[in-house]
Design a protein around this motif. Sequence first.
Motif, PDB file in Angstrom:
ATOM      1  N   THR A 145       0.828  -1.213   0.000  1.00 18.09           N
ATOM      2  CA  THR A 145       0.000   0.000   0.000  1.00 18.09           C
ATOM      3  C   THR A 145       0.859   1.258   0.000  1.00 18.09           C
ATOM      4  N   SER A 146       1.880   1.266   0.855  1.00 18.39           N
ATOM      5  CA  SER A 146       2.730   2.444   0.992  1.00 18.39           C
ATOM      6  C   SER A 146       4.075   2.294   0.309  1.00 18.39           C
ATOM      7  N   LEU A 191      -0.545   5.714 -10.379  1.00 19.40           N
ATOM      8  CA  LEU A 191      -0.996   6.704 -11.362  1.00 19.40           C
ATOM      9  C   LEU A 191      -2.134   7.534 -10.774  1.00 19.40           C
ATOM     10  N   ASN A 192      -3.002   6.855  -9.991  1.00 18.88           N
ATOM     11  CA  ASN A 192      -4.101   7.533  -9.294  1.00 18.88           C
ATOM     12  C   ASN A 192      -4.567   6.592  -8.184  1.00 18.88           C
ATOM     13  N   ASP A 193      -5.732   6.853  -7.605  1.00 18.10           N
ATOM     14  CA  ASP A 193      -6.204   6.059  -6.475  1.00 18.10           C
ATOM     15  C   ASP A 193      -6.513   4.608  -6.837  1.00 18.10           C
ATOM     16  N   THR A 194      -6.695   4.325  -8.119  1.00 23.83           N
ATOM     17  CA  THR A 194      -7.119   2.975  -8.500  1.00 23.83           C
ATOM     18  C   THR A 194      -6.113   2.226  -9.377  1.00 23.83           C
ATOM     19  N   LEU A 195      -5.020   2.885  -9.801  1.00 16.91           N
ATOM     20  CA  LEU A 195      -4.084   2.250 -10.736  1.00 16.91           C
ATOM     21  C   LEU A 195      -2.643   2.317 -10.249  1.00 16.91           C
ATOM     22  N   GLU A 228      -3.767  -2.656   0.452  1.00 12.79           N
ATOM     23  CA  GLU A 228      -4.738  -2.000  -0.428  1.00 12.79           C
ATOM     24  C   GLU A 228      -4.331  -2.100  -1.899  1.00 12.79           C
ATOM     25  N   THR A 229      -3.029  -2.281  -2.159  1.00 13.79           N
ATOM     26  CA  THR A 229      -2.558  -2.346  -3.549  1.00 13.79           C
ATOM     27  C   THR A 229      -3.152  -3.552  -4.274  1.00 13.79           C
ATOM     28  N   GLN A 271      -7.183  -1.730  -9.712  1.00 17.77           N
ATOM     29  CA  GLN A 271      -7.782  -2.280 -10.939  1.00 17.77           C
ATOM     30  C   GLN A 271      -6.797  -3.125 -11.743  1.00 17.77           C
ATOM     31  N   ASN A 272      -5.518  -2.717 -11.754  1.00 18.58           N
ATOM     32  CA  ASN A 272      -4.546  -3.417 -12.602  1.00 18.58           C
ATOM     33  C   ASN A 272      -3.577  -4.269 -11.792  1.00 18.58           C
ATOM     34  N   ALA A 273      -4.001  -4.734 -10.587  1.00 16.24           N
ATOM     35  CA  ALA A 273      -3.101  -5.528  -9.735  1.00 16.24           C
ATOM     36  C   ALA A 273      -2.681  -6.825 -10.424  1.00 16.24           C
ATOM     37  N   GLU A 274      -3.641  -7.557 -10.992  1.00 13.01           N
ATOM     38  CA  GLU A 274      -3.303  -8.824 -11.653  1.00 13.01           C
ATOM     39  C   GLU A 274      -2.459  -8.570 -12.902  1.00 13.01           C
TER      40      GLU A 274
END
Length: 473
Positions: free
Chosen positions: A16-17, A59-63, A97-98, A102-105
């Motif tokens: 996450t961090s 890149l942002n909160d979700t990527l 949280e990482t 959306q693009n974790a996989e």
Amino acid sequence: MKKNEQIISAGIDIGTSTTKLILSRFTLVNTAGTTHVPRIEITEKEIIHKSSIYRTPLLNDTLIDMKAVLRLVEQEYQKAGVRPRDIKTGAIIITGETATKQNAEEMLHFLSEEAGEFLVATAGPDLEGIIAGKGSGACQRSKETGKTIANIDIGGGTANIAVYQAGKLRGTCTLHIGGRLIEFEHDRVKNVSAPVRELLKELRLSVEAGDKVSLDFIGLLQGQWRILVHILQQKITEEGEVLLLGHPPDWKVPIDQIMFSGGVSECIYGQEPISGSYTDIGIYLAKALQDNQDLQSWEWIPPVETVRATVLGAGTQTTHISGATIQVDPARLPLKNLPVHQLDMKRNLDDGSIKVKNAIQQAIQVYDPSLEGKNFALYLTGLPFLRFRDVQQLGNWLLEAYKLQPNQSNPIVIVLQDDLAKVLGQTLQTLKSGRDVICIDQILVEQGDYLDIGNKLQSEVVPVVIKTLAFHS
């Protein structure tokens, strides 16, 4: 194989961090001699490079910023003087949280293609806690002392608790407690996460974007640690339910000692600074934790590793040969990257149906939390002497419990400590579950290991690669 062979293993943790990397060198030796079936074992482990601790590029909160992560990895490889093709094994672990990005996989596949041959695993909260408990030294210390130790790994998004007693995992629990759950900009609050907002309501406190640190802020920190104390005591309060991520604490033993790892523990022990100034609640969490009198009722044990507890889960490979009397469906081989879940029958079949069902439920909870159909290997140990009817009874219990798996087309994979694979495997087939069976024995594995099972050889055995999560000792 040459007399001695060396391989390089990489561990990469995208949290996450923070993001960090470890490179290790392992020496493999055939310990069986020239006239025996080869037995390849790791005789030496040496950590050859530890990366700096980087802020995880987003890149942002979700990527996740995949190219930036790859640049960090390539930069550390260059410092260590290794190339991607030199890396023969290891783990990429996306934690906290990482793992929800959306693009974790996509990140995992991208990095494994660019950075070497990897065991690829996205750690859910339970698995993350288990890995951290090994990396911090809690598991090993419990084995040496016989004590019950709770390792509390506090990162950016979660506090992952794993309880070990005498080297055995007794249970896990995860809380929404972490450094990045409240973020700052300059000297004011920038963002408050949803779980913390819910807790603030329960505590009748207010911390909003734009606020400065106040007494309400301190009350929140004290509230979080009060919940942690209750969880360690296996108590669930209304406050505690707000921060609970997944299941409640499931260990059945009182805790003797506690150990802290993860990024927030760096603020406790002050061992290694993270580049850049603190822009989140982490340093305040650490201070409030140190001041909490209730937590002092347990003995605090210093960890072997803090922020690097999970990254030291770089996989090692050691090849074993199964017993010769086994039951496998050759069409289902090879199988790769099966996590191992242990069921100790404690030398009796009393309450066997419940023991088996609980073990399968726990394995699904740890290794397939999203019910996507991911498979695992059940490691059966501590079996008593079994008569024919006992084997049939055990087979029925197993088939009934395995109906809980969401993907019924997966083969049932069982590893036995005792020389029973053929009789149990054939019994499972005779009972006509409609599922393929892989049943092997004479393999020593541990909870948290991963298995590769190779194709059947002419001698009727199968090669088994055990990828143990390796930690600095």
